[in-house]
Design an enzyme around this catalytic site. Structure first.
Site, PDB file in Angstrom:
ATOM      1  N   THR A   1     -14.539   5.463   6.211  1.00  0.00           N
ATOM      2  CA  THR A   1     -15.144   4.930   5.126  1.00  0.00           C
ATOM      3  C   THR A   1     -15.388   3.485   5.134  1.00  0.00           C
ATOM      4  O   THR A   1     -14.762   2.956   6.279  1.00  0.00           O
ATOM      5  CB  THR A   1     -14.404   5.201   3.836  1.00  0.00           C
TER       6      THR A   1
ATOM      7  N   TYR B   1       0.796  -1.219  -0.004  1.00  0.00           N
ATOM      8  CA  TYR B   1      -0.038   0.042  -0.014  1.00  0.00           C
ATOM      9  C   TYR B   1       0.911   1.210   0.034  1.00  0.00           C
ATOM     10  O   TYR B   1       0.783   2.224  -0.917  1.00  0.00           O
ATOM     11  CB  TYR B   1      -0.894  -0.005   1.285  1.00  0.00           C
TER      12      TYR B   1
HETATM   13  N1  LIG Z   1     -10.175   5.900   4.147  1.00  0.00           N
HETATM   14  C1  LIG Z   1      -9.062   6.386   4.474  1.00  0.00           C
HETATM   15  O1  LIG Z   1      -8.510   6.541   5.851  1.00  0.00           O
HETATM   16  C2  LIG Z   1      -8.013   6.739   3.333  1.00  0.00           C
HETATM   17  C3  LIG Z   1      -6.766   7.168   3.804  1.00  0.00           C
HETATM   18  C4  LIG Z   1      -5.612   7.553   2.960  1.00  0.00           C
HETATM   19  C5  LIG Z   1      -6.216   7.133   1.528  1.00  0.00           C
HETATM   20  N2  LIG Z   1      -7.296   6.776   1.007  1.00  0.00           N
HETATM   21  C6  LIG Z   1      -7.365   6.383  -0.182  1.00  0.00           C
HETATM   22  O2  LIG Z   1      -8.554   7.073  -0.732  1.00  0.00           O
HETATM   23  C7  LIG Z   1      -9.192   6.273  -1.850  1.00  0.00           C
HETATM   24  C8  LIG Z   1     -10.792   6.139  -1.445  1.00  0.00           C
HETATM   25  O3  LIG Z   1     -10.618   5.154  -0.323  1.00  0.00           O
HETATM   26  P1  LIG Z   1     -11.939   4.983   0.631  1.00  0.00           P
HETATM   27  O4  LIG Z   1     -11.746   5.150   2.062  1.00  0.00           O
HETATM   28  O5  LIG Z   1     -13.152   6.006   0.045  1.00  0.00           O
HETATM   29  O6  LIG Z   1     -12.156   3.417   0.258  1.00  0.00           O
HETATM   30  P2  LIG Z   1     -13.651   2.678  -0.077  1.00  0.00           P
HETATM   31  O7  LIG Z   1     -13.360   1.329  -0.025  1.00  0.00           O
HETATM   32  O8  LIG Z   1     -14.525   3.222   0.991  1.00  0.00           O
HETATM   33  O9  LIG Z   1     -14.019   3.043  -1.447  1.00  0.00           O
HETATM   34  C9  LIG Z   1     -13.081   2.586  -2.624  1.00  0.00           C
HETATM   35  C10 LIG Z   1     -13.969   2.060  -3.848  1.00  0.00           C
HETATM   36  O10 LIG Z   1     -13.014   1.767  -4.664  1.00  0.00           O
HETATM   37  C11 LIG Z   1     -13.579   0.526  -5.477  1.00  0.00           C
HETATM   38  N3  LIG Z   1     -12.595  -0.513  -5.996  1.00  0.00           N
HETATM   39  C12 LIG Z   1     -11.797  -1.198  -5.496  1.00  0.00           C
HETATM   40  N4  LIG Z   1     -11.078  -1.827  -6.248  1.00  0.00           N
HETATM   41  C13 LIG Z   1     -11.574  -1.161  -7.670  1.00  0.00           C
HETATM   42  C14 LIG Z   1     -11.069  -1.618  -8.731  1.00  0.00           C
HETATM   43  N5  LIG Z   1     -10.006  -2.594  -9.116  1.00  0.00           N
HETATM   44  N6  LIG Z   1     -11.569  -0.867  -9.789  1.00  0.00           N
HETATM   45  C15 LIG Z   1     -12.437  -0.195  -9.575  1.00  0.00           C
HETATM   46  N7  LIG Z   1     -13.005   0.338  -8.146  1.00  0.00           N
HETATM   47  C16 LIG Z   1     -12.491  -0.618  -7.323  1.00  0.00           C
HETATM   48  C17 LIG Z   1     -14.501  -0.117  -4.018  1.00  0.00           C
HETATM   49  O11 LIG Z   1     -15.476  -1.104  -4.761  1.00  0.00           O
HETATM   50  C18 LIG Z   1     -14.907   0.918  -3.483  1.00  0.00           C
HETATM   51  O12 LIG Z   1     -16.322   1.194  -3.590  1.00  0.00           O
HETATM   52  C19 LIG Z   1      -8.436   5.113  -1.927  1.00  0.00           C
HETATM   53  O13 LIG Z   1      -7.482   5.297  -3.012  1.00  0.00           O
HETATM   54  C20 LIG Z   1      -7.723   5.033  -0.474  1.00  0.00           C
HETATM   55  O14 LIG Z   1      -6.445   4.297  -0.695  1.00  0.00           O
HETATM   56  C21 LIG Z   1      -8.194   6.462   2.128  1.00  0.00           C
END
Ligand SMILES: NC(=O)c1ccc[n+]([C@@H]2O[C@H](COP(=O)([O-])OP(=O)(O)OC[C@H]3O[C@@H](n4cnc5c(N)ncnc54)[C@H](O)[C@@H]3O)[C@@H](O)[C@H]2O)c1
Length: 263
Positions: free
Chosen positions: A203, A168
């Site tokens: 999330t 990651y």
């Molecule tokens: N939630 C956190 O604390 C956090 C922190 C830092 C970064 N992020 C980043 O923010 C972004 C969104 O995260 P989130 O927390 O909303 O996650 P989430 O899991 O709630 O949403 C991510 C979405 O991506 C979709 N997904 C997964 N693999 C996929 C693929 N191969 N093709 C298309 N869609 C796909 C999932 O179905 C999901 O709906 C991500 O890139 C994550 O790494 C999140």
């Protein structure tokens, strides 16, 4: 979560994306769904994509109920052929693409001891979190014109090290540097590219991960503001990077982490 941080309850749109066309990946939940709602409220036509069709349908129904212009596509961002179809669909539906939000991502297994991690799992995380963003940019650029914006959702794990999250962390560090390289390459075309670095956000990703409760406690304990963010707070950062409010920003990092990386 502090309910007062849910900006959609009293969100005041200002038409910041009026007439723009946006593609948002991973929009079935979390940050992507919040961005889709805010973008539509701000006047953009949005094509939302995800691998989870039922979640996409829920988000699209909400947006339509609020008179937003939205279409959806089931889409795996690691697949180049699917990306071509997504971009062609956006162009056929809305005429062009002005904004790409490369948001979809996965954590992969964060808990296995380093020496037990498999190459296939490492490559799976990279193929989605990093290669997926590269293919997205490559696919959409031919249809973008001057004034367009790309936002790659990275993480604070792309700024600092992240215990246990090697694939990651590598993918998110890659996303950050991919964004800077692309920003330099695309500046002459007038296309801006920036990365967003969220801290802990409430999330489905963070709530459903293995060891979620302990991770949340650790993350919030290391966050000076003492809480996680709502998805909508991050969506407002994405809106800033997508709109003309950030017209002199490219190759930059927007860190929204409640102070986590201030140490
Ligand atoms: N939630 C956190 O604390 C956090 C922190 C830092 C970064 N992020 C980043 O923010 C972004 C969104 O995260 P989130 O927390 O909303 O996650 P989430 O899991 O709630 O949403 C991510 C979405 O991506 C979709 N997904 C997964 N693999 C996929 C693929 N191969 N093709 C298309 N869609 C796909 C999932 O179905 C999901 O709906 C991500 O890139 C994550 O790494 C999140």
């Amino acid at each position: 979560m502090n309910e007062n941080n849910n900006v959609m309850n009293d969100y005041k749109a200002a038409g910041k994306l009026k007439g723009k066309v946006a593609v948002i990946t991973g929009a079935g939940g979390g940050i992507g769904a919040a961005a889709a709602r805010i973008f539509a409220a701000e006047g953009a036509s949005v094509l939302i994509t995800d691998i989870q069709e039922s979640k996409l349908r829920e988000v699209a129904a909400d947006i339509k109920a609020a008179d937003g212009n939205v279409s959806l596509m089931v889409h795996d961002i690691a697949d180049e052929t699917q990306w071509r179809i997504v971009v062609k669909t956006a162009v056929n539906l809305f005429g062009r693409v002005d904004i790409l939000v490369n948001n979809a991502g996965i954590t992969g297994n964060l808990l296995a001891p380093f020496e037990e991690r498999s190459v296939s799992e490492f490559n799976r995380v990279l193929s989605i979190n990093l290669t997926g963003q590269f293919i997205g940019m490559k696919s959409v650029i031919p249809y973008m014109s001057s004034g367009s914006a790309i936002i790659n959702v990275s993480s604070i794990a792309g700024i600092t090290g992240n215990a246990g999250g090697n694939a990651y962390t590598a993918s998110k560090g890659g996303s950050r540097m991919l964004s800077k390289g692309a920003a330099i390459d695309l500046a002459a075309k007038g296309i801006r590219v920036n990365s967003l670095h969220p801290g802990y956000v409430e999330t489905p990703m963070t709530h459903n991960m293995e060891g979620a409760d302990a991770f949340r406690k650790m993350a919030i304990g290391s966050t000076p503001l003492g809480r996680g963010a709502s998805p909508e707070e991050l969506a407002k950062g994405i809106l800033f990077l997508a709109s003309d409010d950030s017209s002199f920003m490219t190759g930059a990092e927007l860190i929204m982490d409640g102070g986590f990386t201030a140490f």
